[in-house]
Design an enzyme around this catalytic site. Structure first.
Site, mmCIF file in Angstrom:
data_model
loop_
_atom_site.group_PDB
_atom_site.id
_atom_site.type_symbol
_atom_site.label_atom_id
_atom_site.label_comp_id
_atom_site.label_asym_id
_atom_site.label_seq_id
_atom_site.Cartn_x
_atom_site.Cartn_y
_atom_site.Cartn_z
ATOM 1 N N HIS A 1 0.782 19.509 82.022
ATOM 2 C CA HIS A 1 0.377 20.870 82.420
ATOM 3 C C HIS A 1 0.944 21.279 83.773
ATOM 4 O O HIS A 1 0.577 22.335 84.297
ATOM 5 C CB HIS A 1 -1.151 20.992 82.437
ATOM 6 C CG HIS A 1 -1.739 20.855 81.067
ATOM 7 N ND1 HIS A 1 -1.895 21.922 80.209
ATOM 8 C CD2 HIS A 1 -2.146 19.746 80.393
ATOM 9 C CE1 HIS A 1 -2.396 21.484 79.064
ATOM 10 N NE2 HIS A 1 -2.556 20.170 79.157
ATOM 11 N N SER B 1 -6.083 18.752 81.998
ATOM 12 C CA SER B 1 -5.934 19.756 80.945
ATOM 13 C C SER B 1 -7.192 20.555 80.669
ATOM 14 O O SER B 1 -7.118 21.654 80.116
ATOM 15 C CB SER B 1 -5.464 19.084 79.654
ATOM 16 O OG SER B 1 -6.383 18.093 79.255
ATOM 17 N N LYS C 1 4.378 22.727 76.288
ATOM 18 C CA LYS C 1 3.591 23.690 77.064
ATOM 19 C C LYS C 1 4.558 24.678 77.716
ATOM 20 O O LYS C 1 5.040 25.566 77.026
ATOM 21 C CB LYS C 1 2.702 22.916 78.020
ATOM 22 C CG LYS C 1 1.897 21.879 77.183
ATOM 23 C CD LYS C 1 0.783 21.218 77.825
ATOM 24 C CE LYS C 1 0.259 20.038 77.025
ATOM 25 N NZ LYS C 1 -0.305 20.359 75.722
HETATM 26 C C1 LIG Z 1 -2.306 15.950 79.767
HETATM 27 C C2 LIG Z 1 -1.653 15.856 78.419
HETATM 28 N N1 LIG Z 1 -0.873 14.803 78.138
HETATM 29 C C3 LIG Z 1 -0.272 14.677 76.936
HETATM 30 C C4 LIG Z 1 -0.432 15.607 75.944
HETATM 31 C C5 LIG Z 1 0.229 15.432 74.618
HETATM 32 O O1 LIG Z 1 1.333 16.246 74.536
HETATM 33 P P1 LIG Z 1 1.934 16.786 73.161
HETATM 34 O O2 LIG Z 1 1.180 17.980 72.752
HETATM 35 O O3 LIG Z 1 3.352 17.087 73.539
HETATM 36 O O4 LIG Z 1 1.853 15.672 72.168
HETATM 37 C C6 LIG Z 1 -1.218 16.734 76.207
HETATM 38 C C7 LIG Z 1 -1.400 17.763 75.147
HETATM 39 O O5 LIG Z 1 -2.375 18.404 74.988
HETATM 40 C C8 LIG Z 1 -1.848 16.860 77.458
HETATM 41 O O6 LIG Z 1 -2.638 17.909 77.728
#
Ligand SMILES: Cc1ncc(COP(=O)(O)O)c(C=O)c1O
Length: 434
Positions: free
Chosen positions: A215, A187, A246
């Protein structure tokens, strides 16, 4: 001996950096958005080009998605007022699970109220005493929390490094259960997991695999299924986690895998059982976004066209964009304060983007994290590149990039929160303008 007097709130009173940033006028977080104008957000009464979202396919404001969400509200109300385990399950929750399972070629899917909960709840339920988790050091915070709150032992390995992964696996006693966990697309750096090699090592050493597709969903894979499908490894990766926050433009998350594993998780995951289920408005929106993702592949094509333009544009201007391979494009700055300042100047120029500092990235390796969508126009992207070039030069970003990861003349990391820098820079700007 004197006893230090502290109460539980002492740490809060000592927490200074947000106040200092606010006082200096360059605080970059919790900016209240007032509305939308097409591709742009309205902030502080002005339209701004958003290059800090994860709305990769531009579906968050699609009228068809909004209509589907409204229909779900009309049919099921604004909330489920309880856990799916009890009163909060509905036919649309189950349909969404089936649609995701078919897309990802997995036997079953379990929805979660957020992607964060999907990682946290799955890891601390599935990985127990005597188990081992092999965790890439740059994995998302929700994975780190999941590892920390599980009673399994965690062995971190260097980011995307097959050699250290193999070495860590050799430390696990023979016969113990082990799972390798990684983001499909990282991310902050925007790079892609070396999945074929990781899966190879996992098979050789008898480990299970878990990929976070937050992502990658909508971005990679022949139909936007994610990294696992991008590499054709649907049969080889055991668990796939994803979010709706996303590319699918909404919120919520899921875990996909073998039927017996998902059934076990459905009946034992505290993060799912003891929280209210996804609101119908969200489920309706996500199902429509999924349909559009599959039926409108031109969105993904445009996303990649925009991504290639920005990679090439930033590189030719001399910015350091690290190892990104995707629409997540970090601009490496180094100094935390300078990253704040740069983001602030971009905002003044009508570009909405935020800096990412420790612990999201390593200390002294602050970035301005930019990301691109299918709906950014050529003109908007040109303006972004021109403005970055102008402000990058003004703030000496190019010279600073050379210092990333090094130390200053006093041997301290070239980093930190020195808000006087902001004041000096502002004064310079005023003097130049007067
Ligand atoms: C790689 C990754 N996993 C999990 C999440 C968590 O997702 P959510 O925003 O749906 O709680 C994010 C969010 O930024 C993320 O970038």
């Amino acid at each position: 001996m004197s006893v230090r007097k502290r109460d539980i709130f002492t740490k809060c009173r000592e927490f200074q950096y947000a106040q200092q940033a606010k006082a200096s006028g360059c605080y970059p977080y919790f900016r209240p958005i007032e509305g939308l104008q097409g591709n742009k957000v309205v902030y502080d009464g002005r339209p701004m080009i958003m290059i800090g979202s994860n709305n990769y396919l531009g579906l968050a404001h699609d009228p068809r998605v909004i209509e589907a969400s409204q229909q779900a509200i009309s049919q099921f109300g604004v909330g489920c007022t309880g856990s799916r385990f009890l009163n909060g399950n509905s036919v649309i929750h189950e349909k969404l699970e089936d649609e995701l399972a078919a897309l990802l070629q997995k036997e079953a899917v379990l929805l979660h109220s957020t992607g964060f909960f999907a990682n946290l709840g799955t890891l601390n339920t599935l990985c127990t005493e005597g188990d081992w988790i092999l965790c890439d050091r740059e994995n998302h915070a929700s994975i780190i929390e999941g590892c920390q709150s599980s009673s399994a032992k965690t062995l971190p390995f260097a980011h995307n490094c097959i050699k250290t992964l193999r070495r860590r696996l050799q430390r696990v006693p023979e016969g113990d259960a082990k799972m390798i966990i990684m983001d499909g697309v990282y991310s902050m750096s925007g790079d892609i997991a070396r999945l074929p090699e990781i899966v190879g090592v996992a098979k050789e050493m008898g480990a299970q695999t878990y990929v976070d597709e937050a992502h990658a969903l909508g971005v990679l894979g022949p139909r936007g299924e994610g990294t696992v499908a991008h590499f054709g490894l649907q049969k080889d990766v055991d668990l796939i986690m994803g979010t709706f926050s996303k590319s699918l433009g909404s919120m919520g998350g899921f875990i996909a895998g073998p039927k017996d594993v998902i059934d076990f998780l459905r009946h034992t995951t505290r993060c799912m059982i003891f929280t209210a289920s996804l609101a119908p408005a969200i489920v309706g929106a996500v199902r429509k976004s999924l349909e559009l993702m599959l039926n409108e592949p031109e969105r993904r094509e445009q996303l990649w066209k925009n991504t290639r333009k920005m990679h090439a544009g930033f590189k030719s201007l001399g910015f350091n964009i690290g190892t990104t391979q995707t629409p997540v494009v970090p601009i490496l700055i180094g100094s935390e304060t300078k990253a704040f300042l740069f983001a602030h100047k971009l905002l003044e120029a009508g570009i909405f983007v935020t800096p990412a500092v420790y612990p999201a990235v390593k200390f002294g390796q602050a970035i301005v994290r930019t990301s691109y969508t299918a709906t950014h126009t050529e003109d908007e992207l040109d303006y972004v590149l021109e403005t970055f070039a102008r402000l990058g030069k003004e703030l000496g970003i190019f010279e600073d990039a050379a210092y990333i990861g090094t130390t200053n003349s006093r041997g301290k990391p070239y980093s930190g929160y020195d808000f006087s820098l902001y004041q000096q820079e502002s004064a310079k700007t005023v003097r130049a303008g007067s």
